[in-house]
Design an enzyme around this catalytic site. Sequence first.
Site, PDB file in Angstrom:
ATOM      1  N   LYS A 120       0.830  -1.214   0.000  1.00 13.66           N
ATOM      2  CA  LYS A 120       0.000   0.000   0.000  1.00 13.66           C
ATOM      3  C   LYS A 120       0.867   1.268   0.000  1.00 13.66           C
ATOM      4  O   LYS A 120       0.602   2.198  -0.730  1.00 13.66           O
ATOM      5  CB  LYS A 120      -0.930   0.031   1.232  1.00 13.66           C
ATOM      6  N   ARG A 165      -8.414   1.249  10.414  1.00 15.15           N
ATOM      7  CA  ARG A 165      -7.975  -0.123  10.636  1.00 15.15           C
ATOM      8  C   ARG A 165      -8.969  -0.936  11.446  1.00 15.15           C
ATOM      9  O   ARG A 165      -8.712  -2.096  11.742  1.00 15.15           O
ATOM     10  CB  ARG A 165      -6.639  -0.116  11.366  1.00 15.15           C
ATOM     11  N   ARG A 186      12.256  -6.297   4.085  1.00 12.55           N
ATOM     12  CA  ARG A 186      12.267  -4.847   3.864  1.00 12.55           C
ATOM     13  C   ARG A 186      13.367  -4.184   4.693  1.00 12.55           C
ATOM     14  O   ARG A 186      13.604  -4.544   5.847  1.00 12.55           O
ATOM     15  CB  ARG A 186      10.914  -4.265   4.261  1.00 12.55           C
ATOM     16  N   ARG A 216      13.248  -2.508  10.385  1.00 15.16           N
ATOM     17  CA  ARG A 216      12.335  -1.981  11.405  1.00 15.16           C
ATOM     18  C   ARG A 216      11.981  -3.062  12.408  1.00 15.16           C
ATOM     19  O   ARG A 216      11.755  -4.205  12.041  1.00 15.16           O
ATOM     20  CB  ARG A 216      11.047  -1.492  10.723  1.00 15.16           C
ATOM     21  N   ARG A 262       1.204  -8.646  13.547  1.00 15.50           N
ATOM     22  CA  ARG A 262       0.505  -7.622  12.759  1.00 15.50           C
ATOM     23  C   ARG A 262      -0.545  -8.276  11.856  1.00 15.50           C
ATOM     24  O   ARG A 262      -1.612  -7.724  11.638  1.00 15.50           O
ATOM     25  CB  ARG A 262       1.507  -6.806  11.932  1.00 15.50           C
TER      26      ARG A 262
HETATM   27  P1  AMP Z   1       1.940   0.653   9.121  1.00 13.16           P
HETATM   28  O1  AMP Z   1       3.205   1.287   8.656  1.00 13.16           O
HETATM   29  O2  AMP Z   1       0.700   1.223   8.479  1.00 13.16           O
HETATM   30  O3  AMP Z   1       1.962  -0.862   9.042  1.00 13.16           O
HETATM   31  O4  AMP Z   1       1.799   1.005  10.678  1.00 13.16           O
HETATM   32  C1  AMP Z   1       2.797   0.670  11.596  1.00 13.16           C
HETATM   33  C2  AMP Z   1       2.199   0.607  12.983  1.00 13.16           C
HETATM   34  O5  AMP Z   1       1.631   1.891  13.328  1.00 13.16           O
HETATM   35  C3  AMP Z   1       1.044  -0.360  13.153  1.00 13.16           C
HETATM   36  O6  AMP Z   1       1.492  -1.685  13.408  1.00 13.16           O
HETATM   37  C4  AMP Z   1       0.308   0.239  14.350  1.00 13.16           C
HETATM   38  O7  AMP Z   1       1.001  -0.019  15.555  1.00 13.16           O
HETATM   39  C5  AMP Z   1       0.430   1.732  14.075  1.00 13.16           C
HETATM   40  N1  AMP Z   1      -0.692   2.213  13.255  1.00 13.16           N
HETATM   41  C6  AMP Z   1      -0.647   2.701  11.987  1.00 13.16           C
HETATM   42  N2  AMP Z   1      -1.863   3.046  11.553  1.00 13.16           N
HETATM   43  C7  AMP Z   1      -2.715   2.774  12.572  1.00 13.16           C
HETATM   44  C8  AMP Z   1      -4.126   2.887  12.742  1.00 13.16           C
HETATM   45  N3  AMP Z   1      -4.929   3.353  11.765  1.00 13.16           N
HETATM   46  N4  AMP Z   1      -4.654   2.502  13.935  1.00 13.16           N
HETATM   47  C9  AMP Z   1      -3.882   2.046  14.932  1.00 13.16           C
HETATM   48  N5  AMP Z   1      -2.556   1.884  14.831  1.00 13.16           N
HETATM   49  C10 AMP Z   1      -1.961   2.246  13.663  1.00 13.16           C
END
Ligand code: AMP
Length: 221
Positions: free
Chosen positions: A13, A88, A127, A160, A171
Amino acid sequence: MNIVLLGPPGAGKGTQASVLSQEYGFLHISTGDMLREAVKKGTPVGKQAKAYMDKGELVPDNIVINIVTERISQKDANCGFLLDGFPRNKKQADQFDQALSKKDKKIDMVLYFKTSPEVSIKRLSGRRVCANCGANFHIETMPAKIKGTCDYCHGPLVHRKDDQRETVENRLVVYKKETKYLIGYYEDKGILKEVSGDFDVEKLFEEIKKLFAKEGLRGAG
Ligand code: AMP
């Protein structure tokens, strides 16, 4: 046009959001990037979010809803935005719909990146991210020219913490438990479009461009 990118972690994404915003002029809003920035700067939001992010858990809804609502209220969001990583879960989706309708806005399309768990795991565990500018690489499919060094700013590439296998698996569990529900939620609203997150970057970009063309959206090239 306001678009939500929906799909599991590792669906591609973020990569598509950045090429699509260049091509179509959307504002790219990534809650993951905003939260990582807050953690890096040590802001109050960053301090609250860090422990959840390290474990691959969702950060509390009120925090993310506030940062997104605040961001879409800025002028540059008026030309249309691409939301990557938000909403989410049901609460975020409901509250966001309400916040948008108060501003006479709405989500016009949800692009669902249907992706197999094997592809997600492989993408995330390979990654590497530049600690300096945030550029993404992959040890197999998109290696840096010099191992461990960013091609663009020569910053160090890091794995990361939340891309490490155990956290990636968590996740995906969180995605299944909370986020997958949104597929039906947006399908019922008649705005869901499905693409395959298993495609490589170029093929998926072409598929999305075709889909956008059918919706009357034109890009730069
Ligand atoms: P991402 O890069 O989108 O996978 O986000 C990394 C981390 O940020 C996730 O595993 C969550 O801990 C937090 N996070 C990102 N977006 C959200 C969201 N909409 N709601 C809650 N936590 C989020």
